[in-house]
Design a protein around this motif. Structure first.
Motif, PDB file in Angstrom:
ATOM      1  N   ARG A  69       0.807  -1.225   0.000  1.00 41.56           N
ATOM      2  CA  ARG A  69       0.000   0.000   0.000  1.00 41.56           C
ATOM      3  C   ARG A  69       0.842   1.277   0.000  1.00 41.56           C
ATOM      4  N   GLU A  70       1.787   1.400   0.929  1.00 40.98           N
ATOM      5  CA  GLU A  70       2.557   2.643   1.026  1.00 40.98           C
ATOM      6  C   GLU A  70       3.464   2.858  -0.184  1.00 40.98           C
ATOM      7  N   HIS A  71       3.983   1.778  -0.759  1.00 46.51           N
ATOM      8  CA  HIS A  71       4.868   1.895  -1.921  1.00 46.51           C
ATOM      9  C   HIS A  71       4.104   2.258  -3.196  1.00 46.51           C
ATOM     10  N   LEU A  72       2.813   1.920  -3.236  1.00 41.30           N
ATOM     11  CA  LEU A  72       2.018   2.143  -4.438  1.00 41.30           C
ATOM     12  C   LEU A  72       1.125   3.382  -4.356  1.00 41.30           C
ATOM     13  N   ALA A  73       1.121   4.068  -3.228  1.00 43.18           N
ATOM     14  CA  ALA A  73       0.256   5.244  -3.062  1.00 43.18           C
ATOM     15  C   ALA A  73       0.536   6.269  -4.160  1.00 43.18           C
ATOM     16  N   GLY A  74      -0.508   6.674  -4.858  1.00 45.88           N
ATOM     17  CA  GLY A  74      -0.381   7.677  -5.912  1.00 45.88           C
ATOM     18  C   GLY A  74       0.055   7.141  -7.264  1.00 45.88           C
ATOM     19  N   THR A  75       0.266   5.832  -7.374  1.00 42.42           N
ATOM     20  CA  THR A  75       0.724   5.227  -8.625  1.00 42.42           C
ATOM     21  C   THR A  75      -0.390   5.215  -9.666  1.00 42.42           C
ATOM     22  N   THR A  76      -0.029   5.527 -10.909  1.00 42.54           N
ATOM     23  CA  THR A  76      -0.945   5.418 -12.036  1.00 42.54           C
ATOM     24  C   THR A  76      -0.476   4.277 -12.927  1.00 42.54           C
ATOM     25  N   ILE A  77      -1.398   3.373 -13.236  1.00 41.08           N
ATOM     26  CA  ILE A  77      -1.109   2.243 -14.119  1.00 41.08           C
ATOM     27  C   ILE A  77      -1.788   2.516 -15.451  1.00 41.08           C
ATOM     28  N   ASP A  78      -1.027   2.373 -16.523  1.00 40.37           N
ATOM     29  CA  ASP A  78      -1.533   2.605 -17.872  1.00 40.37           C
ATOM     30  C   ASP A  78      -1.268   1.362 -18.706  1.00 40.37           C
TER      31      ASP A  78
END
Length: 106
Positions: A69-78
């Protein structure tokens, strides 16, 4: 938390609809490894685990475990279609470094 572009949502929904597995959603996580310390992992999942955060992205359920969760916060997957290579890309504002393969970060 995590954002998916319309292209990513459509690609994942297409994969789920053609899968023979029962699919409750998409699991997104990180693991130790890759060129820079962590690598991204995604896969179709039956259901969320007890400690998962469940995110709704245009009707697609995305499951993220507490360690990721903390490592992926704000991540955008395209999902990008290109003549040389097509696939998922990750834009992670928490990554200090990224591998040129686009699948790992540190």
């Amino acid at each position: 938390m995590i954002n998916l572009t319309d292209s990513a949502v459509n690609a994942i929904k297409s994969a789920i609809s053609s899968s023979e597995r029962r699919a409750g959603g998409l699991r997104v996580m990180i693991e130790a490894g890759g060129c820079n310390g962590f690598k991204y992992k995604m896969g179709i999942a039956d259901e969320p685990k007890p400690d998962d955060t469940v995110i709704d992205c245009d009707g697609l359920k995305v499951f993220v475990d507490s360690k990721s969760r903390e490592h992926l916060a704000g991540t955008t997957i395209d999902f990008v279609l290109a003549p040389e290579s097509s696939g998922f890309t990750f834009h992670n504002p928490n990554a200090a470094t990224n591998c040129s393969c686009g699948k790992s970060f540190g």
